[in-house]
Motif scaffolding. Structure first.
Motif, PDB file in Angstrom:
ATOM      1  N   PRO A 183      46.029  40.970  28.063  1.00 42.26           N
ATOM      2  CA  PRO A 183      44.740  40.838  27.373  1.00 42.26           C
ATOM      3  C   PRO A 183      43.541  40.670  28.297  1.00 42.26           C
ATOM      4  O   PRO A 183      42.423  41.026  27.920  1.00 42.26           O
ATOM      5  N   ASN A 184      43.733  40.135  29.498  1.00 43.72           N
ATOM      6  CA  ASN A 184      42.612  39.921  30.415  1.00 43.72           C
ATOM      7  C   ASN A 184      42.468  41.011  31.469  1.00 43.72           C
ATOM      8  O   ASN A 184      41.576  40.932  32.316  1.00 43.72           O
ATOM      9  N   TYR A 219      48.112  40.754  34.313  1.00 42.76           N
ATOM     10  CA  TYR A 219      48.321  41.069  35.723  1.00 42.76           C
ATOM     11  C   TYR A 219      47.376  42.201  36.118  1.00 42.76           C
ATOM     12  O   TYR A 219      47.235  43.192  35.393  1.00 42.76           O
ATOM     13  N   LEU A 220      46.749  42.026  37.262  1.00 45.92           N
ATOM     14  CA  LEU A 220      45.770  42.983  37.762  1.00 45.92           C
ATOM     15  C   LEU A 220      46.280  43.588  39.064  1.00 45.92           C
ATOM     16  O   LEU A 220      46.910  42.899  39.871  1.00 45.92           O
ATOM     17  N   LEU A 267      48.450  41.057  40.997  1.00 51.00           N
ATOM     18  CA  LEU A 267      47.890  39.713  40.989  1.00 51.00           C
ATOM     19  C   LEU A 267      48.042  39.091  39.609  1.00 51.00           C
ATOM     20  O   LEU A 267      47.670  39.704  38.600  1.00 51.00           O
ATOM     21  N   ALA A 268      48.599  37.892  39.567  1.00 54.43           N
ATOM     22  CA  ALA A 268      48.681  37.152  38.312  1.00 54.43           C
ATOM     23  C   ALA A 268      47.311  36.564  38.001  1.00 54.43           C
ATOM     24  O   ALA A 268      46.672  35.958  38.863  1.00 54.43           O
ATOM     25  N   VAL A 269      46.856  36.751  36.788  1.00 54.27           N
ATOM     26  CA  VAL A 269      45.547  36.251  36.374  1.00 54.27           C
ATOM     27  C   VAL A 269      45.719  34.853  35.796  1.00 54.27           C
ATOM     28  O   VAL A 269      46.458  34.653  34.823  1.00 54.27           O
ATOM     29  N   GLY A 270      45.033  33.881  36.398  1.00 51.64           N
ATOM     30  CA  GLY A 270      45.093  32.509  35.893  1.00 51.64           C
ATOM     31  C   GLY A 270      46.500  31.941  35.947  1.00 51.64           C
ATOM     32  O   GLY A 270      47.199  32.049  36.954  1.00 51.64           O
ATOM     33  N   ALA A 288      37.629  33.612  37.369  1.00 50.62           N
ATOM     34  CA  ALA A 288      39.085  33.723  37.228  1.00 50.62           C
ATOM     35  C   ALA A 288      39.729  33.536  38.589  1.00 50.62           C
ATOM     36  O   ALA A 288      39.155  33.897  39.618  1.00 50.62           O
ATOM     37  N   SER A 289      40.923  32.967  38.579  1.00 54.15           N
ATOM     38  CA  SER A 289      41.690  32.818  39.814  1.00 54.15           C
ATOM     39  C   SER A 289      42.901  33.742  39.750  1.00 54.15           C
ATOM     40  O   SER A 289      43.419  34.046  38.673  1.00 54.15           O
TER      41      SER A 289
END
Length: 326
Positions: free
Chosen positions: A175-176, A264-265, A197-200, A235-236
């Protein structure tokens, strides 16, 4: 014992303290870590000099003071060199340090601590030595603590050794980062390696698969110890996996984890300086073993000392043999 205490005070302690006392987006400077090393150095030299004075005989002479000071300074210098090597090549944190200045100042601090330690040794102030099985218990406790803190030290070291990293997303899933419930679309500009990259708070061990131009459905490789604290206040991100593509083009990404709302980005691979950049990919068992080494050394040294103390002196054995023959 000294090696275990030195490693704990000069590597995990400054990293953990900085992590707990600063904002997550701040990067630790190498000078802040070296302060811990410089503070621990005269204490180490004092302990070494005190033990040297006790074992060589308490003599209030200039030659005894000089011998204790030189011995303690040399031993402390080896430990200082070990710490300098760690922060120079293994965990090269941000900022610059005058390494020769660190070494020269460290020698002076060690010499001062050694002189104080010699006086303590002359006064007969000595800590009690662990007897019996206490040495094994201490070694076991140090080994367990090393196993528990090894991965944390590697993770924080990798985060602190990352060059300036700007998250540039090429697409993602969740969703992000994409359309919820659908595979993510990646538009990759060139062949090479990319990071997932894992978001948050997304789980750090997703099952991600990539497919696209000249690439069959392939599983991404997980990062054993994912470094995080990338991104900004918005965001981290944490680097959790990576994959290679043979050419630029459009690819698809799917990631499964226990959190259905995880995002995930895909971006560039963070540049982590020093050997810690390789340590984050080591198997967990190897990192645990590395952390347990100081405790295992304590156990081995204790075992060797007990065997040495259990053996009667050579002269005693000869006397006993002669008495039996008569």
């Amino acid at each position: 014992m000294w090696l275990a205490a030195w490693i704990a005070m000069t590597v995990p302690a400054p990293l953990v303290f900085f992590e707990g006392s600063h904002r997550w987006e701040e990067h630790q400077n190498v000078s802040t870590a070296l302060w811990w090393t410089m503070g621990a150095l005269p204490v180490l030299a004092a302990v070494v000099a005190a033990r040297w004075t006790r074992y060589t005989g308490r003599r209030r002479t200039c030659s005894a003071l000089l011998a204790a000071t030189v011995a303690a300074t040399l031993i402390s210098g080896v430990f200082l060199g070990l710490s300098v090597a760690v922060y120079r090549w293994v965990i090269p944190l941000d900022g610059a340090a005058d390494w020769w200045g660190v070494l020269s100042t460290g020698v002076l601090l060690a010499a001062g601590g050694a002189a104080v330690g010699h006086l303590i040794g002359l006064a007969g102030v000595r800590p009690g030595r662990p007897a019996g099985r206490h040495g094994y218990l201490i070694g076991g406790a140090v080994a367990v603590l090393g196993v528990l803190f090894a991965q944390l030290a590697v993770q924080l070291g990798a985060e602190g050794s990352t060059s300036q990293y700007d998250v540039i997303g090429y697409g993602g899933v969740g969703p992000n980062a994409g359309v919820p419930g659908e595979p993510g679309t990646l538009r990759l500009p060139a062949a090479g390696r990319y990071a997932i990259l894992a978001v948050g708070p997304a789980p750090r061990n997703p099952d991600c698969r990539v497919a696209g131009v000249g690439l069959a459905d392939r599983s991404a490789e997980l990062v054993t110890i994912p470094p995080g604290d990338y991104g900004s206040d918005a965001a981290s991100y944490a680097w959790v996996a990576w994959f290679d593509v043979p050419d630029s083009g459009t690819y698809s990404l799917t990631c499964r984890s226990y959190d259905e709302a995880a995002s995930y980005l895909v971006g560039e691979v963070p540049h982590i300086k020093g050997a810690v950049g390789a340590l984050i990919h080591w198997p967990s068992a190897a990192i645990w073993l590395l952390g347990a080494v100081p405790g295992l050394l304590i156990i081995a040294a204790r075992y060797a000392n007990r065997r040495k103390l259990a053996e009667p002196p050579t002269g005693s054995r000869r006397t006993a043999t002669g008495a039996r023959s008569r």
